[in-house]
Design an enzyme around this catalytic site. Sequence first.
Site, PDB file in Angstrom:
ATOM      1  N   TYR A   1      26.203  -0.929  -6.016  1.00  0.00           N
ATOM      2  CA  TYR A   1      26.515   0.003  -6.721  1.00  0.00           C
ATOM      3  C   TYR A   1      27.933   0.734  -6.634  1.00  0.00           C
ATOM      4  O   TYR A   1      28.633  -0.178  -6.090  1.00  0.00           O
ATOM      5  CB  TYR A   1      25.411   1.337  -6.511  1.00  0.00           C
ATOM      6  CG  TYR A   1      25.366   2.510  -7.422  1.00  0.00           C
ATOM      7  CD1 TYR A   1      25.473   2.435  -8.900  1.00  0.00           C
ATOM      8  CD2 TYR A   1      25.367   3.827  -7.049  1.00  0.00           C
ATOM      9  CE1 TYR A   1      25.704   3.457  -9.755  1.00  0.00           C
ATOM     10  CE2 TYR A   1      25.531   4.840  -7.898  1.00  0.00           C
ATOM     11  CZ  TYR A   1      25.549   4.639  -9.112  1.00  0.00           C
ATOM     12  OH  TYR A   1      25.608   5.790 -10.077  1.00  0.00           O
TER      13      TYR A   1
ATOM     14  N   LYS B   1      22.680   0.176 -11.330  1.00  0.00           N
ATOM     15  CA  LYS B   1      21.741   1.633 -11.533  1.00  0.00           C
ATOM     16  C   LYS B   1      20.059   1.322 -11.365  1.00  0.00           C
ATOM     17  O   LYS B   1      19.513   1.801 -10.603  1.00  0.00           O
ATOM     18  CB  LYS B   1      21.697   2.240 -12.803  1.00  0.00           C
ATOM     19  CG  LYS B   1      22.017   3.600 -12.857  1.00  0.00           C
ATOM     20  CD  LYS B   1      23.026   4.266 -12.375  1.00  0.00           C
ATOM     21  CE  LYS B   1      23.302   5.709 -12.429  1.00  0.00           C
ATOM     22  NZ  LYS B   1      24.461   6.479 -11.977  1.00  0.00           N
TER      23      LYS B   1
END
Length: 594
Positions: A105, A178
């Site tokens: 991420y 995500k």
Amino acid sequence: MSDARGATLGPVKIAARGRAVLADPRINRGTAFTEAERRALDLVGLVPPHVLTQEEQVARAYTQYREQPSDLAKNVNLSALHDRNETLFYRLVGDHLEEMLPIVYTPTVGTAIRRYSNEYRRPRGVYLSVDAPGDIERSLRASGLGADDVDLIVATDGEGILGIGDWGVGGIDISVGKLAVYTAAAGIDPRRTLPVMLDVGTNRQELLDNPLYLGNRHPRADRAAYDAFIDAYVTTATRLFPGALLHWEDFGTANARRILNRYRDQVCTFNDDIQGTGAVNLAAVLSGVRATGVPLREHRIVVFGAGTAGIGVADQLRDALVAEGLSVAEANARFWCVDRYGLLTTDQNDQLHDFQRPYARRTDETSDWRRDENLPGIPLDEVVRQARPTILIGTSGQGGAFTEEIVRAMAAHTERPIILPMSNPTDLAEATPADLLDWTDGKALVATGSPFAPVERDGTTYEIGQANNALVFPGLGLGTIVARASRITDGMLRAAADAVARRTGETGETGDAGGADGAGGTDGAGGTGSTSAARQDASLLPPVRDLRATSEAVAVAVVRAAVAEGVARADVGDAAQAVRAARWEPVYPPVEVV
């Protein structure tokens, strides 16, 4: 079958044979297939003969990961594992979540997105094109998922990627990343999720000039075409997958709030840049408020960076102030919001977006404040000098904007300044924790948007809480799914923020996540239970290493809020038990050959 972590697993049905099994990351387990499974699935001779346990596979995969020469190489390594063996990928990331979260991420995913077309290896998710809106249904159906098979869709148009802007089709990696966090942190079943790229073109000339660029090779669609495309996506996705939560990610300022406002009362939808950022900031502020002993309604708040994220932060703080008894007008008056033109003021007229207008200060109130001809409005340093804030929040993407002069001016009139430089990646942070602590003689209460190492100062270690949206959105998503909520309400967001704030100072996997939204919790702003008092006073958020426990606590709080607000469509009963029962765990279930 029950995993040691509590998940009850049924058998996985496998109809494929031979190399088709190894090519499907959802069912492939490589060298962990038993001898009997290899014979039943025609894998004999297609994998080396020795059978490994999942634990042995994790150890080997971790060694390979650690041998990678750079963060980007580590991202590529994990992506390859994700494409090969999904269960092993999530077991590895889950076992090393604090270490690997910045790789899968932010911030490393930003580098991967920049390099997407050049480093392209394998597609993941669904790519929808503004040039072919008639293909939306066909493309979504091509995922192979049916009406009852999807809990969560993360979609982006790639315009506002992290702090790096418009990267077109490469934005698909932010949707993939995500969803990886949703699963690793909260246990949302990855087989019931879908990443989506809404390709409306790009305005980045270097992409349009790149012969390897894989997206639509034209500027971004005009507003009419764009809105029609988004509406076609929402209409089709909600019809095909009526139980799915639609998550919007990294849309540009001009579209993000407009889209959220249009659909939030029609479908179950969520924008992490607006609502998730606001909730995690609210959590940090709530922790800071407890540490200062000053009620929230008495604080003065400056938000530097009054775009989608910054106003999202202000909105949730305003709602919290209203919940404490202030009127909306009184709550708005506690804010001074600054954007690229300076302080938002009523005389800026057409320069203001609709969502900024409630926070614009009256021109007569600021008539004698110093203006900067280069803006040409009132600069941040003057706002701090005049407004005398007790809370300073940065969402500007301007590295170093919180200068020593500004921070010392703030600290001169408040005993414990709450300072949140939220921009990421690290080089875009408005200030470093070390500087903030030096400039305030160790009195600042700090949380940052990017991870920072603990700060050593005068023999004391200060652990810095990271205001990572991952503290909120995974648990919020799981709670929404468990409750089968028809909408995500402001009350659910406040419950999520409060659950995070109450986790501050706790450590480890708690035995009762149900305490997250009860009367328990800490009154301090501690970092971890085992740290020194100074470290406890410095940190405003729970550590990322306890993200799984925090996500569980958030999910329980969200389920209870959904039930209380009447938007839960599921008969939940015991919220904590329902959340635990819903968590997917990365273990190999029994194989049923069909």
